[in-house]
Design a protein around this motif. Structure first.
Motif, mmCIF file in Angstrom:
data_model
loop_
_atom_site.group_PDB
_atom_site.id
_atom_site.type_symbol
_atom_site.label_atom_id
_atom_site.label_comp_id
_atom_site.label_asym_id
_atom_site.label_seq_id
_atom_site.Cartn_x
_atom_site.Cartn_y
_atom_site.Cartn_z
ATOM 1 N N THR A 31 -1.303 3.822 120.234
ATOM 2 C CA THR A 31 -1.116 4.743 119.108
ATOM 3 C C THR A 31 -2.239 5.766 119.043
ATOM 4 O O THR A 31 -2.126 6.767 118.342
ATOM 5 N N TYR A 34 -1.419 9.481 120.346
ATOM 6 C CA TYR A 34 -0.614 10.266 119.411
ATOM 7 C C TYR A 34 -1.501 10.803 118.281
ATOM 8 O O TYR A 34 -1.421 11.975 117.902
ATOM 9 N N LYS A 38 -2.515 14.947 117.612
ATOM 10 C CA LYS A 38 -2.323 15.670 116.352
ATOM 11 C C LYS A 38 -3.640 16.229 115.823
ATOM 12 O O LYS A 38 -3.710 17.379 115.393
ATOM 13 N N LYS A 293 14.791 11.701 111.221
ATOM 14 C CA LYS A 293 13.506 11.040 111.468
ATOM 15 C C LYS A 293 13.349 9.822 110.561
ATOM 16 O O LYS A 293 12.744 8.822 110.952
ATOM 17 N N LEU A 297 12.894 5.818 111.892
ATOM 18 C CA LEU A 297 11.804 4.931 111.482
ATOM 19 C C LEU A 297 12.327 3.606 110.913
ATOM 20 O O LEU A 297 11.555 2.672 110.713
ATOM 21 N N THR A 306 3.825 2.917 109.630
ATOM 22 C CA THR A 306 4.636 3.957 108.993
ATOM 23 C C THR A 306 6.067 3.470 108.804
ATOM 24 O O THR A 306 6.674 3.658 107.746
ATOM 25 N N ALA A 456 1.379 10.105 106.599
ATOM 26 C CA ALA A 456 1.972 9.694 107.880
ATOM 27 C C ALA A 456 3.481 9.913 107.862
ATOM 28 O O ALA A 456 4.063 10.423 108.835
ATOM 29 N N GLN A 459 4.311 13.768 107.788
ATOM 30 C CA GLN A 459 4.149 14.409 109.090
ATOM 31 C C GLN A 459 5.161 13.902 110.103
ATOM 32 O O GLN A 459 5.704 14.681 110.893
ATOM 33 N N GLU A 460 5.427 12.604 110.075
ATOM 34 C CA GLU A 460 6.368 12.024 111.036
ATOM 35 C C GLU A 460 7.780 12.561 110.800
ATOM 36 O O GLU A 460 8.521 12.817 111.748
ATOM 37 N N CYS A 461 8.139 12.747 109.530
ATOM 38 C CA CYS A 461 9.493 13.199 109.185
ATOM 39 C C CYS A 461 9.576 14.700 108.969
ATOM 40 O O CYS A 461 10.635 15.220 108.617
#
Length: 514
Positions: A31, A34, A38, A293, A297, A306, A456, A459-461
């Motif tokens: 992880t 990643y 960013k 997204k 998840l 997350t 998290a 940003q991820e979605c």
């Protein structure tokens, strides 16, 4: 490369070396790369290559030597503990032809960290290459950091445990913010309704015209129902970016474009030079809410923190939708990050059940002196999610009494409350209002989330959020009681602040509120 070379190149670049047999054998997930991708991108640093290697001195030495000569910054993670397979320091020393020496400062730090007498295993962590430099900084509260940033020439050494890496990254972040402030990346996105083959010739033409000054990316998405391809236009120059952007949009047929997004999170130019906030959408384009997204998840095989947070909130939302009909529900929404992320997840849940989102009521308790940016974002969000917005003024108790009269069917409301919020430590997931208040069931799906969890998921979605969070605000109130968080102020002596998602200590989330 000589010491102090960070940021001297026109384009600061980085190489990342992940060290550890566990990753290579599939026993653990990486992880860190990643996270570093960013963070470095947000600081204007391009990652040129990521290498995953085993705990072997010769292999580490070879990779470090190669990366050090090629990239401005080299980051290693893993292999700096007390056991036999922690050989990163040996490999780095060999890369530069140096000896491992016992560093007195590290010995003292390690001695102070252990109550009992230290042994040879402890001392192993204090043996470092002879040219090592130790950089000490402060944590977000202003206290001296417990452990220094270790560097050898342009190689920065980090632990492999993600939470320790993230905690110690701030020191390198400050260095890069100062030395690379003029080379921050700007990014804009275009979402298309057609396949890549339909626009390949246009992309080739624009790419050739702006070769070397603007990076053009094309990413097909086979899962999203709203668009087929995402294009990215990226540059360190706002002028070059704008020229390439205008050129590309001018060549693309208008009916191909679903929407556009412009990201100002890493812009370090003057306000007039910065593109609009990432929440901005092209006014004549269809506003698409991408919930794919969120669904990804929810994958049972995703064991990330997350994913766990989102699955917990999702389960509570599903339970609520079984207990109440849609006309009995509403969501409290004031434009803050917590209710924003909750709204997006709730929208995804309604979409999954084919429930009409336009029937969802959103309650906006308007402050006496709201931020214009927050008001604008609330208006945009209302349109984006097709909400039935109910605006209430005055104190919350009086507002809820008014709601009882104007919307008597409402029985429960979703809240983006978290335990870190004032007076929320004794709340439960389902908490009825106090006896002397209008009776409602308060539903708190993200109650046990932390500050970092909220960002998290955002940003991820890729969830649009209020632009104030890019200006150092971490908790939004009124203009009278809210300022940028002092823990995010850049250390270069200016008056600039890092964005909210870079706050390391979640306990300081409300440091800008009075």
């Amino acid at each position: 490369m000589a010491d102090g070379a960070i940021g001297n190149d026109y384009k600061c670049s980085a190489g990342i070396i992940i060290i550890g047999d566990e990753i290579l054998k599939g026993h653990t997930k990486d992880t860190n790369s990643y996270y570093l991708f960013k963070k470095l991108w947000s600081l204007g640093v391009k990652v040129g290559k990521v290498s995953v290697i085993s705990d072997d001195v010769d292999e580490i030495a070879h990779e470090v030597r190669k990366f050090s000569s090629r990239y401005s910054v080299v980051i290693t993670t893993g292999g700096i503990g007390p056991t036999h397979d922690d050989v990163t320091m040996q490999g780095i020393a060999k890369a530069f032809g140096e000896d491992l020496v016992l560093n007195d400062e590290l010995v003292e730090l390690i001695s102070n960290s252990y109550q009992h007498e230290i042994n040879s295993s402890h001392l192993k962590m204090a043996r470092v290459p002879s040219s090592v430099k130790l950089a000490f900084g402060k944590d977000p509260s202003g206290k001296p950091s417990c452990f220094p940033l270790i560097s050898v020439h342009n190689v920065y050494v980090f632990p492999g445990v993600p939470k320790f890496l993230e905690k110690s990254f701030g020191l390198l972040e400050d260095i890069l913010l100062i030395s690379n402030r003029e080379k921050r990346f700007l990014l804009r996105k275009i979402y298309l309704s057609v396949d890549e083959t339909e626009v390949a010739s246009i992309l080739d033409e624009v790419c050739e015209k702006f070769k070397g000054i603007v990076h053009l990316g094309s990413y097909p998405d086979f899962c999203d129902q709203n668009f087929k391809v995402k294009l990215t236009v990226e540059s360190a120059s706002s002028k070059d970016l704008q020229e390439a952007w205008d050129c590309l949009l001018g060549k693309l047929p208008k009916d191909y474009v679903v929407k556009t997004e412009e990201d100002a999170r890493v812009c370090d130019a003057s306000p007039s030079e910065c593109p609009p906030s990432p929440t901005s959408l092209k006014k004549d384009a269809k506003q698409v809410v991408n919930v794919e997204k969120v669904y990804s998840l929810l994958d049972p095989e995703d064991e990330s923190n997350t994913s766990a947070c989102l699955k917990g909130a999702w389960a509570i939302i599903q339970q609520t939708l079984q207990l109440y009909s849609l006309d009995e529900l509403c969501i409290s929404f004031n434009g803050g990050k917590d209710c924003t992320v909750l709204l997006h997840i709730l929208h995804a849940a309604l979409n999954k059940l084919s429930l009409p989102a336009q029937e969802l009521k959103a309650l906006y308790f308007r402050y006496e002196s709201p931020f214009p940016q927050a008001e604008e974002f609330i208006s945009e969000t209302t349109k984006r999610y097709n909400l039935n917005l109910v605006t209430l003024t005055g104190d919350i108790k009086t507002g809820l009494r008014t709601l009882k009269e104007t919307h008597p069917k409402v029985k429960a409301m979703f809240l983006g409350t978290r335990r870190h919020d004032p007076f929320s430590d004794i709340l439960r997931t389902f908490s009825p209002t106090d006896p002397d208040w209008p009776h409602y069931m308060r539903v708190n799906p993200i109650l046990d989330w932390h500050h970092a969890d909220v960002w998290a998921v955002i940003q991820e979605c890729n969830i649009p959020y209020c632009s104030l969070y890019d200006e150092g605000y971490t908790s939004l109130g009124s203009t009278h009681n809210t300022k940028p968080n002092p823990a995010l102020k850049c250390s270069d002596g200016g008056n600039k602040y890092k964005p909210a998602y870079m706050l390391e200590d979640g306990k300081l989330e409300r440091a800008g509120r009075t």
